[in-house]
Write a protein that holds these residues in place. Structure first.
Motif, PDB file in Angstrom:
ATOM      1  N   PRO A 301      -0.105  -5.060  -8.138  1.00 55.23           N
ATOM      2  CA  PRO A 301       0.479  -3.489  -7.851  1.00 55.23           C
ATOM      3  C   PRO A 301       1.489  -3.489  -6.574  1.00 55.23           C
ATOM      4  O   PRO A 301       1.202  -4.330  -5.682  1.00 55.23           O
ATOM      5  N   ARG A 302       2.288  -2.458  -6.394  1.00 55.36           N
ATOM      6  CA  ARG A 302       2.987  -2.176  -5.260  1.00 55.36           C
ATOM      7  C   ARG A 302       2.031  -2.394  -4.067  1.00 55.36           C
ATOM      8  O   ARG A 302       1.047  -1.639  -4.110  1.00 55.36           O
ATOM      9  N   GLY A 303       2.375  -3.108  -3.065  1.00 55.07           N
ATOM     10  CA  GLY A 303       1.694  -2.801  -1.734  1.00 55.07           C
ATOM     11  C   GLY A 303       0.676  -3.877  -1.513  1.00 55.07           C
ATOM     12  O   GLY A 303      -0.043  -3.930  -0.794  1.00 55.07           O
ATOM     13  N   ARG A 332       3.647  -8.513   0.897  1.00 50.86           N
ATOM     14  CA  ARG A 332       3.295  -7.515   0.044  1.00 50.86           C
ATOM     15  C   ARG A 332       4.280  -7.215  -0.812  1.00 50.86           C
ATOM     16  O   ARG A 332       5.631  -7.037  -0.662  1.00 50.86           O
ATOM     17  N   ALA A 333       3.845  -6.647  -2.114  1.00 52.09           N
ATOM     18  CA  ALA A 333       4.851  -6.475  -3.079  1.00 52.09           C
ATOM     19  C   ALA A 333       5.502  -4.946  -2.869  1.00 52.09           C
ATOM     20  O   ALA A 333       4.844  -4.285  -2.574  1.00 52.09           O
ATOM     21  N   LYS A 334       6.792  -5.140  -2.890  1.00 53.37           N
ATOM     22  CA  LYS A 334       7.442  -4.021  -2.744  1.00 53.37           C
ATOM     23  C   LYS A 334       7.571  -2.902  -3.813  1.00 53.37           C
ATOM     24  O   LYS A 334       8.192  -1.931  -3.747  1.00 53.37           O
ATOM     25  N   ARG A 335       7.109  -3.538  -5.182  1.00 52.94           N
ATOM     26  CA  ARG A 335       6.982  -2.715  -6.285  1.00 52.94           C
ATOM     27  C   ARG A 335       6.084  -3.369  -7.201  1.00 52.94           C
ATOM     28  O   ARG A 335       5.522  -4.476  -6.864  1.00 52.94           O
ATOM     29  N   ASP A 336       5.836  -2.624  -8.423  1.00 52.91           N
ATOM     30  CA  ASP A 336       4.896  -3.241  -9.403  1.00 52.91           C
ATOM     31  C   ASP A 336       5.502  -4.480  -9.854  1.00 52.91           C
ATOM     32  O   ASP A 336       6.658  -4.370 -10.504  1.00 52.91           O
ATOM     33  N   ASP A 347      11.743  -8.597  -4.065  1.00 52.70           N
ATOM     34  CA  ASP A 347      10.161  -8.163  -4.439  1.00 52.70           C
ATOM     35  C   ASP A 347       9.285  -8.086  -3.494  1.00 52.70           C
ATOM     36  O   ASP A 347       8.083  -7.616  -3.629  1.00 52.70           O
ATOM     37  N   SER A 349       8.092  -7.788   0.945  1.00 51.81           N
ATOM     38  CA  SER A 349       8.260  -7.245   2.087  1.00 51.81           C
ATOM     39  C   SER A 349       8.551  -8.322   3.176  1.00 51.81           C
ATOM     40  O   SER A 349       8.082  -9.515   3.035  1.00 51.81           O
TER      41      SER A 349
END
Length: 350
Positions: A301-303, A332-336, A347, A349
């Motif tokens: 998941p995002r974040g 951390r993921a910038k999107r799902d 994808d 951060s």
């Protein structure tokens, strides 16, 4: 160092495909039509040149039965030198016909002169080069005379030690030869492959600074092909229509299919050696997708933090290179991100 010579418009050197010479020698067996057929077969096999030998029994020796003139052992055991050469020589009145036929068929022809009169004849016929046979490598006056014709020379080094090769090179240079090739050679008929010591090729090239090659008297093409990988720019092999033809040299000569294979395989080997190149090859380009790269193996998941549990280095290769694995861990993921997606810099951060 990349020494180069030119024979009949064909450059010879490491940056050119191997120059393959078919040696007719005595394999005409006294028949002019046979000699012409051998020229045709050499053309069909893909040879670059056809070489003959220019001598008579009287220019090579004297007619004597004395012990010194009798051959002991080997293929020609029991014969006198005069008798052998009388059978094996290429009649001088054939030469013009042979040269004309070679020109018509588009193959270069030259010869080994064994005395000054032979060199004069060949020069008159327009031979584009001269070959000094191994047995004549110690005949320095002959080498100087031939060199004076101002044409490229090829010298075979069979039986010669390092000093004798050096003397032959010096004689050629002093005589006026500017384009010279040395052929490593073992003057056995046939010669065992283990006698060839192909490591000599590189040393010969370094010492004398000329293109080097191989005059090969083994019964197959293995040594010749190996020599190309070691820098040989010229390959010479005896050539016949039939090894069972009964002539003095037939039994250790290549037949047409063997020469065809030599021409093909020598050029394939030269292509394979190529030049130093660490880059991606054309045949590899479509396979780069099968390299490993970084992929999402569990939904992120995002974040959510990227960890060893949700990103792995697997095939195929559409994601980030595996070398970036430690860098993306903890970001951390910038999107799902979905399982099965390649991971890209867009994808993450940071």
């Amino acid at each position: 160092m990349n020494p180069c010579v030119t024979i009949d418009g064909r450059q010879i050197g490491r940056d050119q495909p191997p120059y393959v010479i078919a040696e007719l020698s005595a394999n005409h067996n006294g028949d002019l039509d046979q000699a012409l057929k051998i020229i045709d077969a050499a053309v069909d096999a893909g040879a670059d040149a056809l070489k003959i030998q220019t001598y008579t029994a009287d220019t090579l020796t004297i007619d004597s039965d004395a012990p010194d003139f009798q051959i002991k052992g080997g293929l020609w055991d029991g014969r006198t030198l005069y008798d052998l050469y009388q059978q094996a020589y290429t009649p001088w009145d054939w030469h013009e016909t042979l040269f004309a036929h070679a020109k018509k068929r588009g193959i270069t022809m030259f010869s080994s002169p064994f005395d000054n009169t032979a060199a004069d004849l060949l020069d008159e016929l327009g031979a584009p080069a001269f070959k000094i046979a191994s047995f004549e490598v110690i005949d320095l006056p002959l080498i100087r005379y031939v060199a004076g014709k101002g044409k490229p020379m090829i010298i075979s080094t069979g039986m010669a030690d390092l000093d004798e090769i050096g003397e032959a090179v010096q004689a050629a240079r002093k005589g006026g030869c500017e384009e010279l090739v040395l052929l490593h050679c073992v003057s056995g008929y046939p010669a065992p492959a283990e006698d060839y010591k192909l490591a000599t090729l590189a040393d010969m090239e370094q010492r004398f600074g000329v293109p080097i090659g191989l005059s090969d008297h083994t019964l197959n093409n293995v040594s010749a092909i190996a020599s190309v990988a070691l820098g040989a720019t010229v390959i010479e092999k005896h050539f016949t229509l039939d090894r069972n033809g009964g002539g003095p040299d037939d039994s250790f000569s290549l037949e047409p299919e063997g020469l065809r294979q030599l021409c093909r395989d020598a050029r394939i080997t030269w292509d394979a050696v190529g030049t130093v190149d660490y880059g991606l090859k054309s045949s590899e380009r479509s396979n780069t997708v099968f390299r490993r790269s970084l992929y999402i193996v569990k939904d992120i998941p995002r974040g959510t933090m990227i960890t060893k549990d949700n990103v792995r280095s697997i095939r195929p290769g559409y994601g980030l290179a595996p070398k970036h694995y430690d860098t993306v861990l903890g970001q951390r993921a910038k999107r799902d991100l979905k399982r099965g997606e390649p991971l890209t810099w867009d994808d993450v951060s940071g």
